[in-house]
Design a protein around this motif. Structure first.
Motif, PDB file in Angstrom:
ATOM      1  N   PHE A  25       0.829  -1.207   0.000  1.00 11.60           N
ATOM      2  CA  PHE A  25       0.000   0.000   0.000  1.00 11.60           C
ATOM      3  C   PHE A  25       0.866   1.262   0.000  1.00 11.60           C
ATOM      4  CE2 PHE A  25      -2.444   3.319   2.155  1.00 11.60           C
ATOM      5  CZ  PHE A  25      -3.638   3.287   1.452  1.00 11.60           C
ATOM      6  N   VAL A  26       1.962   1.245   0.743  1.00 15.33           N
ATOM      7  CA  VAL A  26       2.846   2.410   0.836  1.00 15.33           C
ATOM      8  C   VAL A  26       3.462   2.758  -0.518  1.00 15.33           C
ATOM      9  CG1 VAL A  26       5.015   3.240   1.840  1.00 15.33           C
ATOM     10  CG2 VAL A  26       3.335   2.070   3.285  1.00 15.33           C
ATOM     11  N   GLU A  27       3.798   1.747  -1.314  1.00 15.20           N
ATOM     12  CA  GLU A  27       4.464   1.948  -2.600  1.00 15.20           C
ATOM     13  C   GLU A  27       5.749   2.753  -2.444  1.00 15.20           C
ATOM     14  OE1 GLU A  27       1.506   3.701  -5.140  1.00 15.20           O
ATOM     15  OE2 GLU A  27       0.591   1.765  -5.590  1.00 15.20           O
ATOM     16  N   PRO A  28       6.691   2.285  -1.619  1.00 15.95           N
ATOM     17  CA  PRO A  28       7.943   3.038  -1.437  1.00 15.95           C
ATOM     18  C   PRO A  28       8.766   3.058  -2.718  1.00 15.95           C
ATOM     19  CG  PRO A  28       8.100   0.867  -0.435  1.00 15.95           C
ATOM     20  CD  PRO A  28       6.672   1.028  -0.862  1.00 15.95           C
ATOM     21  N   SER A  29       9.521   4.132  -2.869  1.00 11.07           N
ATOM     22  CA  SER A  29      10.380   4.320  -4.036  1.00 11.07           C
ATOM     23  C   SER A  29      11.826   4.407  -3.591  1.00 11.07           C
ATOM     24  CB  SER A  29       9.977   5.609  -4.771  1.00 11.07           C
ATOM     25  OG  SER A  29      10.988   6.018  -5.665  1.00 11.07           O
ATOM     26  N   ARG A  30      12.736   3.998  -4.468  1.00 13.92           N
ATOM     27  CA  ARG A  30      14.168   4.109  -4.182  1.00 13.92           C
ATOM     28  C   ARG A  30      14.610   5.561  -4.068  1.00 13.92           C
ATOM     29  NH1 ARG A  30      16.154  -0.752  -2.357  1.00 13.92           N
ATOM     30  NH2 ARG A  30      15.360  -2.456  -3.646  1.00 13.92           N
ATOM     31  N   GLU A  31      13.750   6.492  -4.487  1.00 17.33           N
ATOM     32  CA  GLU A  31      14.067   7.917  -4.379  1.00 17.33           C
ATOM     33  C   GLU A  31      13.487   8.550  -3.127  1.00 17.33           C
ATOM     34  OE1 GLU A  31      16.211   9.329  -6.469  1.00 17.33           O
ATOM     35  OE2 GLU A  31      16.360   7.276  -7.252  1.00 17.33           O
ATOM     36  N   GLY A 203      -5.133  19.128   6.863  1.00 14.46           N
ATOM     37  CA  GLY A 203      -4.524  19.756   5.703  1.00 14.46           C
ATOM     38  C   GLY A 203      -4.028  18.789   4.655  1.00 14.46           C
ATOM     39  N   ALA A 204      -4.759  17.695   4.441  1.00 15.29           N
ATOM     40  CA  ALA A 204      -4.326  16.702   3.462  1.00 15.29           C
ATOM     41  C   ALA A 204      -5.498  16.273   2.599  1.00 15.29           C
ATOM     42  CB  ALA A 204      -3.717  15.491   4.156  1.00 15.29           C
ATOM     43  N   SER A 205      -5.188  15.691   1.480  1.00 11.42           N
ATOM     44  CA  SER A 205      -6.185  15.126   0.582  1.00 11.42           C
ATOM     45  C   SER A 205      -6.021  13.607   0.585  1.00 11.42           C
ATOM     46  CB  SER A 205      -5.997  15.676  -0.837  1.00 11.42           C
ATOM     47  OG  SER A 205      -6.895  15.059  -1.741  1.00 11.42           O
ATOM     48  N   ILE A 206      -7.109  12.875   0.813  1.00 12.51           N
ATOM     49  CA  ILE A 206      -7.056  11.414   0.820  1.00 12.51           C
ATOM     50  C   ILE A 206      -6.895  10.912  -0.612  1.00 12.51           C
ATOM     51  CG2 ILE A 206      -8.251   9.291   1.456  1.00 12.51           C
ATOM     52  CD1 ILE A 206      -7.517  10.962   3.863  1.00 12.51           C
ATOM     53  N   ARG A 207      -5.892  10.072  -0.821  1.00 12.94           N
ATOM     54  CA  ARG A 207      -5.624   9.516  -2.148  1.00 12.94           C
ATOM     55  C   ARG A 207      -6.065   8.066  -2.269  1.00 12.94           C
ATOM     56  NH1 ARG A 207      -5.773  13.949  -4.814  1.00 12.94           N
ATOM     57  NH2 ARG A 207      -3.949  15.322  -4.619  1.00 12.94           N
ATOM     58  N   ARG A 208      -5.848   7.270  -1.222  1.00 14.31           N
ATOM     59  CA  ARG A 208      -6.220   5.854  -1.258  1.00 14.31           C
ATOM     60  C   ARG A 208      -6.610   5.408   0.143  1.00 14.31           C
ATOM     61  NH1 ARG A 208      -1.781   2.747  -2.170  1.00 14.31           N
ATOM     62  NH2 ARG A 208      -0.386   4.525  -1.904  1.00 14.31           N
ATOM     63  N   LEU A 209      -7.451   4.367   0.186  1.00 11.82           N
ATOM     64  CA  LEU A 209      -7.933   3.851   1.466  1.00 11.82           C
ATOM     65  C   LEU A 209      -8.071   2.337   1.354  1.00 11.82           C
ATOM     66  CD1 LEU A 209      -9.127   4.528   4.309  1.00 11.82           C
ATOM     67  CD2 LEU A 209     -11.362   4.689   3.188  1.00 11.82           C
ATOM     68  N   ASP A 210      -7.562   1.635   2.366  1.00  8.43           N
ATOM     69  CA  ASP A 210      -7.645   0.175   2.425  1.00  8.43           C
ATOM     70  C   ASP A 210      -8.154  -0.191   3.818  1.00  8.43           C
ATOM     71  OD1 ASP A 210      -7.317  -2.576   2.060  1.00  8.43           O
ATOM     72  OD2 ASP A 210      -5.167  -2.532   2.515  1.00  8.43           O
ATOM     73  N   VAL A 211      -9.359  -0.749   3.908  1.00  8.15           N
ATOM     74  CA  VAL A 211      -9.951  -1.134   5.186  1.00  8.15           C
ATOM     75  C   VAL A 211     -10.237  -2.630   5.140  1.00  8.15           C
ATOM     76  CG1 VAL A 211     -11.819  -0.738   6.827  1.00  8.15           C
ATOM     77  CG2 VAL A 211     -10.997   1.147   5.407  1.00  8.15           C
ATOM     78  N   HIS A 267      -5.610   1.445   6.271  1.00  2.00           N
ATOM     79  CA  HIS A 267      -4.430   2.108   5.716  1.00  2.00           C
ATOM     80  C   HIS A 267      -4.939   3.307   4.926  1.00  2.00           C
ATOM     81  CE1 HIS A 267      -2.438  -2.167   5.526  1.00  2.00           C
ATOM     82  NE2 HIS A 267      -2.484  -1.680   6.763  1.00  2.00           N
ATOM     83  N   VAL A 268      -4.430   4.466   5.215  1.00  2.00           N
ATOM     84  CA  VAL A 268      -4.836   5.693   4.537  1.00  2.00           C
ATOM     85  C   VAL A 268      -3.617   6.358   3.926  1.00  2.00           C
ATOM     86  CG1 VAL A 268      -6.077   7.880   4.717  1.00  2.00           C
ATOM     87  CG2 VAL A 268      -6.654   6.002   6.272  1.00  2.00           C
ATOM     88  N   ALA A 269      -3.692   6.654   2.640  1.00  2.00           N
ATOM     89  CA  ALA A 269      -2.640   7.404   1.948  1.00  2.00           C
ATOM     90  C   ALA A 269      -3.162   8.807   1.675  1.00  2.00           C
ATOM     91  CB  ALA A 269      -2.237   6.730   0.646  1.00  2.00           C
ATOM     92  N   ALA A 270      -2.430   9.816   2.169  1.00  2.00           N
ATOM     93  CA  ALA A 270      -2.854  11.201   2.017  1.00  2.00           C
ATOM     94  C   ALA A 270      -1.709  12.042   1.466  1.00  2.00           C
ATOM     95  CB  ALA A 270      -3.327  11.774   3.350  1.00  2.00           C
ATOM     96  N   GLU A 271      -2.062  13.171   0.878  1.00  2.00           N
ATOM     97  CA  GLU A 271      -1.071  14.090   0.297  1.00  2.00           C
ATOM     98  C   GLU A 271      -1.298  15.481   0.871  1.00  2.00           C
ATOM     99  OE1 GLU A 271       0.016  16.037  -4.050  1.00  2.00           O
ATOM    100  OE2 GLU A 271      -0.896  14.048  -3.944  1.00  2.00           O
ATOM    101  N   PRO A 272      -0.229  16.151   1.333  1.00  2.00           N
ATOM    102  CA  PRO A 272      -0.423  17.515   1.842  1.00  2.00           C
ATOM    103  C   PRO A 272      -1.030  18.421   0.784  1.00  2.00           C
ATOM    104  CG  PRO A 272       1.788  16.688   2.330  1.00  2.00           C
ATOM    105  CD  PRO A 272       1.174  15.715   1.370  1.00  2.00           C
ATOM    106  N   ILE A 273      -1.913  19.279   1.238  1.00  2.00           N
ATOM    107  CA  ILE A 273      -2.545  20.232   0.302  1.00  2.00           C
ATOM    108  C   ILE A 273      -1.688  21.501   0.230  1.00  2.00           C
ATOM    109  CG2 ILE A 273      -4.559  21.704  -0.111  1.00  2.00           C
ATOM    110  CD1 ILE A 273      -6.255  19.589   1.286  1.00  2.00           C
TER     111      ILE A 273
END
Length: 273
Positions: A25-31, A203-211, A267-273
């Protein structure tokens, strides 16, 4: 029906299916430059470290106990198996390379472990591209304040990942009665709607949700009970429900002669606005 969640053995270590699900769910990147904030030493640094460019692990200070009470570990996921729905459907990549690469890098660049207040992190704004908090949000201070601080140090376009216990939006409050028998300081399990509302309000926007639902044996969980009397009261309540008694919200079952109960994780993935 949830399936048995066995530990998958890999070269250099082993990883539990529920943690593999979170990693996918996290989708980590090498960067990614990653910050993990936890109460105590959690499993995320070891799992994420080989997958990102740099990882800083913060062992945050726990919430002070209320007068006349004591603070216990409200959630404990390091002991005992769990059952996950659809665990056989996890991507092969998550099983194949969960522990690929060198040991995780913990703490600051010189390898030291960072201990800090989660409501006053010692980092500048927009420092990290990935910020994670696993089963810690409600134990590290006011959760709304903690969320604002996690978002403060997350870069624009970055990701904040929150993993925590939730209850269904229509679930009753009886489930928290069991939690508070185990830990009188338990802050209450938020509904899915409440958790996402707090994240967006911070102050975030929800991008993905896994319950999803997890089944756990009761005995490892009861090791964190305030005393033996409280543990016995919980066993009695769950056993009564199995026998047709009042519902507790924990949906207990007998599996292999042992008493198991359920929790809902998000699991909640959010992005700062």
């Amino acid at each position: 029906m949830p399936h048995p969640a066995t530990t998958i053995q890999e070269t250099g270590g082993a990883i539990a299916p529920h943690l593999m699900r979170l990693l996918e769910f996290v989708e980590p990147s090498r960067e990614d430059v990653c910050l993990d904030v936890a109460r105590g030493a959690g499993p995320m640094p070891a799992a994420l470290g080989p997958r990102v460019r740099h990882l800083t692990a913060v062992e945050a200070k726990p919430v002070p106990a209320r007068a006349g009470g004591r603070r216990t570990a409200t959630v404990e996921f390091g002991t005992g198996p769990v059952r996950l729905p659809g665990e056989g459907d996890l991507p092969a990549s998550a099983r194949r390379d969960a522990y690929a690469g060198p040991p995780a890098r913990r703490g600051s660049p010189d390898g030291a472990t960072i201990r800090a207040d989660a409501t006053r992190l010692p980092y500048q704004d927009d420092t990290f591209s990935l910020v994670t908090a696993r089963f810690s949000l409600y134990n590290l201070g006011d959760p709304e304040h903690v969320l604002r601080e996690l978002l403060r140090v997350c870069r624009p376009g970055g990701r904040l990942i929150i993993a925590d216990l939730v209850r269904g939006n229509l679930a009753g409050a009886e489930r928290d009665r069991i939690e508070r028998l185990r830990d009188p300081d338990h802050p209450g399990t938020p509904s899915i709607a409440r958790l996402t509302e707090m994240i967006t309000s911070a102050g975030a926007s929800i991008r993905r949700l896994d319950v999803f639902t997890v089944e756990r044996p009761i005995e490892p969980w009861l090791e964190g009970a305030r005393d033996a009397v409280a543990a016995d009261r919980i066993r009695e309540a769950l056993t009564d429900e199995v026998d047709g008694g009042p519902r507790t919200g924990a949906k207990p079952r007998i599996i292999g002669g042992e008493l198991w109960f359920t929790q809902s994780w998000a699991h909640v993935a959010a992005e700062p606005i």
